[in-house]
Design an enzyme around this catalytic site. Structure first.
Site, PDB file in Angstrom:
ATOM      1  N   LYS A   1      -3.030   2.074  12.573  1.00 33.54           N
ATOM      2  CA  LYS A   1      -3.753   0.853  12.946  1.00 33.54           C
ATOM      3  C   LYS A   1      -3.335   0.343  14.331  1.00 33.54           C
ATOM      4  O   LYS A   1      -4.021  -0.477  14.902  1.00 33.54           O
ATOM      5  CB  LYS A   1      -3.414  -0.269  11.945  1.00 33.54           C
TER       6      LYS A   1
ATOM      7  N   TYR B   1       1.947  -3.686  -3.087  1.00 32.27           N
ATOM      8  CA  TYR B   1       1.675  -3.313  -4.468  1.00 32.27           C
ATOM      9  C   TYR B   1       0.314  -3.894  -4.841  1.00 32.27           C
ATOM     10  O   TYR B   1       0.128  -5.099  -4.760  1.00 32.27           O
ATOM     11  CB  TYR B   1       2.736  -3.820  -5.444  1.00 32.27           C
TER      12      TYR B   1
ATOM     13  N   PRO C   1      -0.226  -0.028  -3.280  1.00 33.08           N
ATOM     14  CA  PRO C   1      -0.546   0.555  -1.983  1.00 33.08           C
ATOM     15  C   PRO C   1      -1.835   1.378  -2.097  1.00 33.08           C
ATOM     16  O   PRO C   1      -2.296   1.618  -3.220  1.00 33.08           O
ATOM     17  CB  PRO C   1       0.656   1.474  -1.741  1.00 33.08           C
ATOM     18  N   SER C   2      -2.355   1.809  -0.972  1.00 37.17           N
ATOM     19  CA  SER C   2      -3.514   2.717  -1.025  1.00 37.17           C
ATOM     20  C   SER C   2      -3.053   4.157  -1.226  1.00 37.17           C
ATOM     21  O   SER C   2      -3.819   4.999  -1.677  1.00 37.17           O
ATOM     22  CB  SER C   2      -4.317   2.652   0.268  1.00 37.17           C
ATOM     23  N   TYR C   3      -1.800   4.428  -0.804  1.00 36.67           N
ATOM     24  CA  TYR C   3      -1.277   5.796  -0.875  1.00 36.67           C
ATOM     25  C   TYR C   3       0.037   5.771  -1.651  1.00 36.67           C
ATOM     26  O   TYR C   3       0.972   5.062  -1.258  1.00 36.67           O
ATOM     27  CB  TYR C   3      -1.078   6.356   0.539  1.00 36.67           C
TER      28      TYR C   3
ATOM     29  N   HIS D   1       2.973   7.119  -2.113  1.00 39.74           N
ATOM     30  CA  HIS D   1       4.206   7.770  -1.673  1.00 39.74           C
ATOM     31  C   HIS D   1       4.978   6.625  -1.029  1.00 39.74           C
ATOM     32  O   HIS D   1       4.442   5.985  -0.106  1.00 39.74           O
ATOM     33  CB  HIS D   1       3.899   8.870  -0.638  1.00 39.74           C
ATOM     34  N   LEU D   2       6.211   6.360  -1.469  1.00 45.76           N
ATOM     35  CA  LEU D   2       6.884   5.137  -1.017  1.00 45.76           C
ATOM     36  C   LEU D   2       6.930   5.036   0.512  1.00 45.76           C
ATOM     37  O   LEU D   2       7.378   5.956   1.186  1.00 45.76           O
ATOM     38  CB  LEU D   2       8.320   5.063  -1.568  1.00 45.76           C
ATOM     39  N   HIS D   3       6.437   3.929   1.026  1.00 47.04           N
ATOM     40  CA  HIS D   3       6.483   3.671   2.472  1.00 47.04           C
ATOM     41  C   HIS D   3       6.665   2.183   2.714  1.00 47.04           C
ATOM     42  O   HIS D   3       6.307   1.358   1.885  1.00 47.04           O
ATOM     43  CB  HIS D   3       5.214   4.198   3.150  1.00 47.04           C
TER      44      HIS D   3
ATOM     45  N   HIS E   1       6.117  -0.980   5.508  1.00 49.12           N
ATOM     46  CA  HIS E   1       5.422  -1.442   6.711  1.00 49.12           C
ATOM     47  C   HIS E   1       6.437  -2.240   7.533  1.00 49.12           C
ATOM     48  O   HIS E   1       7.104  -3.133   6.989  1.00 49.12           O
ATOM     49  CB  HIS E   1       4.256  -2.352   6.332  1.00 49.12           C
TER      50      HIS E   1
HETATM   51  P1  M7G Z   1      -0.834   1.313   2.136  1.00 48.69           P
HETATM   52  O1  M7G Z   1       0.017   0.163   1.746  1.00 48.69           O
HETATM   53  O2  M7G Z   1      -0.774   2.523   1.246  1.00 48.69           O
HETATM   54  O3  M7G Z   1      -2.342   0.961   2.224  1.00 48.69           O
HETATM   55  O4  M7G Z   1      -0.414   1.691   3.608  1.00 48.69           O
HETATM   56  P2  M7G Z   1      -3.202  -0.044   3.068  1.00 48.69           P
HETATM   57  O5  M7G Z   1      -4.063   0.869   3.931  1.00 48.69           O
HETATM   58  O6  M7G Z   1      -3.994  -0.739   2.024  1.00 48.69           O
HETATM   59  O7  M7G Z   1      -2.292  -0.907   3.857  1.00 48.69           O
HETATM   60  C1  M7G Z   1      -0.730   2.882   4.222  1.00 48.69           C
HETATM   61  C2  M7G Z   1      -0.547   2.693   5.710  1.00 48.69           C
HETATM   62  O8  M7G Z   1      -0.652   3.963   6.337  1.00 48.69           O
HETATM   63  C3  M7G Z   1      -1.628   1.811   6.324  1.00 48.69           C
HETATM   64  O9  M7G Z   1      -1.014   0.791   7.099  1.00 48.69           O
HETATM   65  C4  M7G Z   1      -2.445   2.776   7.183  1.00 48.69           C
HETATM   66  O10 M7G Z   1      -2.951   2.174   8.355  1.00 48.69           O
HETATM   67  C5  M7G Z   1      -1.446   3.857   7.504  1.00 48.69           C
HETATM   68  N1  M7G Z   1      -2.049   5.187   7.707  1.00 48.69           N
HETATM   69  C6  M7G Z   1      -3.048   5.722   6.968  1.00 48.69           C
HETATM   70  N2  M7G Z   1      -3.293   6.981   7.420  1.00 48.69           N
HETATM   71  C7  M7G Z   1      -4.291   7.850   6.861  1.00 48.69           C
HETATM   72  C8  M7G Z   1      -2.441   7.254   8.433  1.00 48.69           C
HETATM   73  C9  M7G Z   1      -2.210   8.394   9.255  1.00 48.69           C
HETATM   74  O11 M7G Z   1      -2.841   9.454   9.132  1.00 48.69           O
HETATM   75  N3  M7G Z   1      -1.207   8.280  10.188  1.00 48.69           N
HETATM   76  C10 M7G Z   1      -0.478   7.126  10.337  1.00 48.69           C
HETATM   77  N4  M7G Z   1       0.449   7.108  11.290  1.00 48.69           N
HETATM   78  N5  M7G Z   1      -0.664   6.034   9.565  1.00 48.69           N
HETATM   79  C11 M7G Z   1      -1.638   6.097   8.616  1.00 48.69           C
END
Ligand code: M7G
Length: 300
Positions: free
Chosen positions: A169, A232, A234-236, A238-240, A242
């Site tokens: 983003k 919580y 998340p969209s993905y 796998h723990l990450h 922000h």
């Molecule tokens: P999330 O909390 O799973 O979902 O965060 P959200 O999109 O509802 O916030 C995933 C984060 O990964 C988001 O901030 C996305 O902008 C970021 N993101 C998604 N993709 C597909 C990519 C990518 O390919 N590369 C990078 N660097 N960030 C990504």
């Protein structure tokens, strides 16, 4: 307007794309607020206008996600100076049903997920999402196949390691809008739900190392100017984490009902009753879901 003299910038908002100047007009102070206008809802303009700027720069790709910078004025070239870009495109292709749902306008619902609901319904949904190729972009980064040149800092330890890189983003230029993402290397933690008391020392180290690593890479930024949080749901899965500049308003992604500050997650774990295996699997979690989401439609 043409008689204004610009004195200084009073404020800038990266989310509303607004800049406020202090100016002078006929010897007295004046404030000028400049705002990027909304896209025209007229679909024909929407389809043709943003897609025909004279200059387009491919700003990166990962799996099905592609980013571009573009500028409308022929004199500006995002290729040479990304700050000259007046549009940023994200292209998702091929987009899945889940993407279409996520990006659709929708109403929101406040729900509570009990441990029983998680075990009985949500866990299966999370496993399904993890297995459907939705994490390809994450694994591309972890395997060094994509975005390798963008890594800000990392710890390569297989069990406890992590990598921080710019979130897609972010334009990677505007410091006040800094938005970075920390992916943990281990692949067995889907979300907050899988965090246990035994993870506390690791999470504490992670918290201080990623803040220090980001600030070392971006002089001018200090550790207490960063907001570290998890989503919580998340969209993905796998723990990450922000890690975002406090100056940047990231909108709904920072609302209560979606974002939990990492520091609070750690102290909640720390003070939880029980042994090392106690954790978020035992608590009710309240959050908001969109009516278009599969979570709402299939489970809640
Ligand atoms: P999330 O909390 O799973 O979902 O965060 P959200 O999109 O509802 O916030 C995933 C984060 O990964 C988001 O901030 C996305 O902008 C970021 N993101 C998604 N993709 C597909 C990519 C990518 O390919 N590369 C990078 N660097 N960030 C990504």
């Amino acid at each position: 307007l043409r008689d204004l003299t610009f004195d200084r910038i009073l404020n800038q908002d990266t989310r509303t794309k607004t800049i406020t100047y202090l100016c002078t007009l006929s010897s007295s102070a004046a404030i000028l607020i400049a705002e990027k206008t909304a896209f025209s809802p007229d679909s024909s303009t929407l389809l043709t206008h943003p897609l025909t700027p004279p200059n387009i720069l491919h700003h990166g790709s990962n799996d099905i996600y592609h980013w571009f910078l573009a500028s409308h004025s022929a004199g500006l070239c995002p290729d040479k100076d990304p700050r000259g870009a007046d549009l940023r495109f994200t292209l998702i292709h091929p987009a899945t049903e889940t993407h279409i749902r996520k990006y659709s306008a929708q109403k929101w619902r406040a729900v509570v997920e009990t441990p029983e609901v998680y075990d009985k319904y949500v866990k299966k949904y999370v496993e399904e999402k993890r297995g459907s190729g939705r994490l390809n972009w994450v694994y591309n980064i972890l395997d060094g196949k994509a975005e390798r040149d963008r890594v800000i800092c990392e710890d390569k330890d297989e069990e406890w390691g992590w990598v921080v890189l710019p979130d897609s983003k972010w334009d990677r230029t505007t410091l006040s809008a800094l938005y970075t993402l920390c992916l943990v290397l281990r692949r067995d933690i889907s979300s907050l739900r899988d965090l246990r008391k035994k993870h506390v020392p690791w999470l504490r180290r992670l918290q201080s190392s990623i803040s220090a690593g980001i600030c070392a890479a971006y002089p001018g930024l200090e550790e207490d100017q960063l907001r570290l949080y998890v989503h919580y749901h998340p969209s993905y899965y796998h723990l990450h984490i922000h890690a975002v500049s406090l100056e940047h308003d990231a909108g709904a992604g920072q609302y209560a009902g979606k974002a939990l500050l990492l520091g609070n997650v750690i102290s909640q774990l720390e003070t939880m009753a029980g042994d090392d295996e106690a954790g978020f699997q035992n608590v009710d979690l309240a959050f908001t879901v969109g009516e278009e989401s599969e979570l709402w439609q299939r489970i809640f």
